[in-house]
Design a protein around this motif. Structure first.
Motif, PDB file in Angstrom:
ATOM      1  N   ALA A 139       0.839  -1.196   0.000  1.00  0.00           N
ATOM      2  CA  ALA A 139       0.000   0.000   0.000  1.00  0.00           C
ATOM      3  C   ALA A 139       0.874   1.246   0.000  1.00  0.00           C
ATOM      4  N   LEU A 140       0.397   2.294  -0.663  1.00  0.00           N
ATOM      5  CA  LEU A 140       1.137   3.546  -0.735  1.00  0.00           C
ATOM      6  C   LEU A 140       0.960   4.322   0.570  1.00  0.00           C
ATOM      7  N   PRO A 141       1.970   5.079   1.003  1.00  0.00           N
ATOM      8  CA  PRO A 141       1.805   5.921   2.199  1.00  0.00           C
ATOM      9  C   PRO A 141       0.757   6.988   1.950  1.00  0.00           C
ATOM     10  N   PHE A 142      -0.003   7.332   3.011  1.00  0.00           N
ATOM     11  CA  PHE A 142      -1.106   8.275   2.840  1.00  0.00           C
ATOM     12  C   PHE A 142      -0.609   9.677   2.505  1.00  0.00           C
ATOM     13  N   LEU A 143       0.381  10.160   3.231  1.00  0.00           N
ATOM     14  CA  LEU A 143       0.875  11.518   3.023  1.00  0.00           C
ATOM     15  C   LEU A 143       2.396  11.496   3.109  1.00  0.00           C
ATOM     16  N   PRO A 144       3.092  11.085   2.041  1.00  0.00           N
ATOM     17  CA  PRO A 144       4.558  11.017   2.085  1.00  0.00           C
ATOM     18  C   PRO A 144       5.176  12.407   2.193  1.00  0.00           C
ATOM     19  N   ARG A 145       6.154  12.534   3.068  1.00  0.00           N
ATOM     20  CA  ARG A 145       6.833  13.811   3.222  1.00  0.00           C
ATOM     21  C   ARG A 145       7.901  14.011   2.153  1.00  0.00           C
ATOM     22  N   THR A 146       8.502  12.895   1.664  1.00  0.00           N
ATOM     23  CA  THR A 146       9.537  12.975   0.631  1.00  0.00           C
ATOM     24  C   THR A 146       9.199  11.990  -0.476  1.00  0.00           C
ATOM     25  N   ILE A 147       9.258  12.444  -1.727  1.00  0.00           N
ATOM     26  CA  ILE A 147       8.929  11.614  -2.886  1.00  0.00           C
ATOM     27  C   ILE A 147      10.135  11.614  -3.810  1.00  0.00           C
ATOM     28  N   GLY A 148      10.587  10.443  -4.210  1.00  0.00           N
ATOM     29  CA  GLY A 148      11.663  10.320  -5.179  1.00  0.00           C
ATOM     30  C   GLY A 148      11.098  10.108  -6.575  1.00  0.00           C
TER      31      GLY A 148
END
Length: 474
Positions: A139-148
């Motif tokens: 599952a994807l994180p709900f609110l990622p602080r850092t995105i690559g």
């Protein structure tokens, strides 16, 4: 008759060639005649050795030819057995094995059909390893602080992703620039995916993105190196390669497939305004619930308060009891003080220094009488030693082996238990006789005990006394 030794013949114009000379002549002839050829065939027996060179065989239904790809030759895809290709290069010979081969300088798939066949073959092989299994998806994180983001730094893809993230929910983005098509693109994409996981502070989500294009343009994302890197990544990955109708093997291996790079940005983060509105709505609902709970409690408290009697009626008995206690308290204190003074007077009469001195003297006398003397202790130790010696002599007399010294024997069964009756001896059949100086095995025979003739004791004979001679009177 042929001679055994070769002899030169005058005028002979066909001298004997060495094997190396003949092989070199053949090599020059083949390379001069076929310095540039294009061969179409199916790859078979492809292998890449440690030196970096690759060897393969091109074949059709009637013939085959060996091929070699020297290290450093650009190949836009990974050759696999069964793929139909067109090889461009030159023919040469390998004198060490007397074989001819094609040195491949360019290798291309033989048309769109061959490319699709290779793609389907690779997809089925990777699916058989479980790289596309649904249970591997995370599952994807709900609110990622850092995105690559893994994409080209100069294309429109990165601008679309940044613009969409800024509109929805501004996030910290780390761009890993790579080539998205052409030679070396697959290796760069695989290295970027693995590199994000090795950062000191890795991102919480990775987006692998590329714009639309033909299947040849998107082929880097169908390479096995990219697919394995995406499947093995510990960070959730969104694959956004091509447009909605384009599908690559990277899409199968990723945790989520997005139809476009813009859609990938929308999947990565929620809308910040919607979150704020949701939080505000929850705050309003919490306030309404708190007010409703407070109003309901106030209503219940009012209902209970109306049923209670007036405070004066409830507190009247307690007030009367307090007044009575206040009236009795001075009299009780005076009486208690008089009793205490009387008891103190009686006790003080008995407390005289002479009495205390006499009690102390008697205590000292008793303490002196209780002093321990060594003679008393030694006497008690001597009495205890004598009692212990008497008990030990009694214990020795009661020892079961003591009668054995006086000629008795103890009967034991073979298991060591003492036989105490004739019935037990008959049941045991075999017994052991324990004497003072050893043990003797014996058998029990049922029947009358043998009679033994006791020897007659000879009676002692008394010697007749000698006659006493009486002295003569005359």
């Amino acid at each position: 008759m042929a001679s055994l030794v070769d002899t030169p013949v005058p005028g002979d114009n066909s001298p004997a060639l060495t094997v190396s000379e003949l092989s070199g002549a053949l090599k020059r002839s083949v390379e001069d005649a076929f310095s540039h050829v294009r061969v179409r065939g199916e790859i078979s027996g492809y292998k890449r050795v440690a030196s970096g060179h690759s060897y393969l065989t091109l074949k059709d239904d009637r013939a085959c030819i060996d091929g070699v790809i020297w290290k450093g030759t650009p190949v836009n895809f990974r050759p696999e057995d069964g793929a139909e290709v067109i090889a461009t290069g030159r023919l040469t010979t390998y004198p060490g094995r007397s074989r001819y081969q094609i040195v491949i300088e360019q290798l291309e798939l033989a048309g769109q059909g061959a490319l699709m066949a290779l793609l389907d073959q690779r997809r089925r092989a990777l699916a058989a390893e479980g790289l596309f299994a649904a249970e591997r998806k995370r599952a994807l994180p709900f609110l990622p602080r850092t995105i690559g983001v893994v994409t080209s730094p100069t294309g429109a893809v990165i601008r679309d992703i940044l613009h969409r993230l800024a509109d929805r929910c501004p996030s910290h983005v780390i761009l890993w620039p790579v080539a998205v098509q052409g030679e070396g693109a697959a290796a760069q994409v695989a290295a970027a995916v693995r590199g994000f996981a090795l950062l000191p502070e890795p991102p919480e989500l990775i987006i692998v993105a590329r714009g639309g294009g033909s299947i040849e343009d998107l082929w880097a994302f169908n390479e096995e190196a990219v697919v394995r890197a995406v499947a093995e990544s510990p960070i959730p990955i969104i694959s956004a390669v091509g447009h909605e109708t384009d599908t690559t093997l990277c899409d199968y291996a990723a945790d989520v497939r997005a139809p476009t790079p813009t859609a990938a940005a929308e999947m990565a983060v929620p809308v910040l305004a919607d979150l704020a509105a949701g939080v505000q709505e929850l705050w309003l609902r919490a306030g309404r619930c708190a007010r409703r709970y407070r109003d309901h409690g106030a209503e219940r408290l009012g209902n209970v308060a109306r049923r209670l009697p007036p405070p004066d009626r409830l507190l009247a008995p307690q007030r009367q009891r307090l007044d009575d206690a206040g009236d009795r308290l001075p009299r009780a204190l005076g009486r208690h003080l008089a009793e205490a003074r009387s008891e103190l007077a009686q006790t003080s009469g008995a407390l005289r220094p002479a009495l205390l001195t006499a009690r102390v003297s008697r205590g000292r006398e008793r303490l002196g009488a209780l002093r321990l003397r060594p003679q008393l202790i030694q006497h008690r130790l001597t009495d205890a030693s004598e009692r212990l010696a008497r008990l030990w002599r009694v214990a020795e007399q009661l020892h079961p082996d003591k009668p054995l010294a006086r000629g008795y024997a103890r009967v034991e069964a073979r298991d060591g238990h003492t036989v105490a009756s004739a019935a037990q001896a008959k049941a045991a059949n075999a017994v052991t006789l324990v004497f003072a100086d050893g043990r003797v095995a014996a058998r029990v025979e049922d029947g009358a005990p043998p009679s033994y003739d006791r020897p007659q004791a000879s009676k002692p004979t008394r010697a007749k006394p000698a006659p006493i001679e009486q002295p003569k009177l005359l």
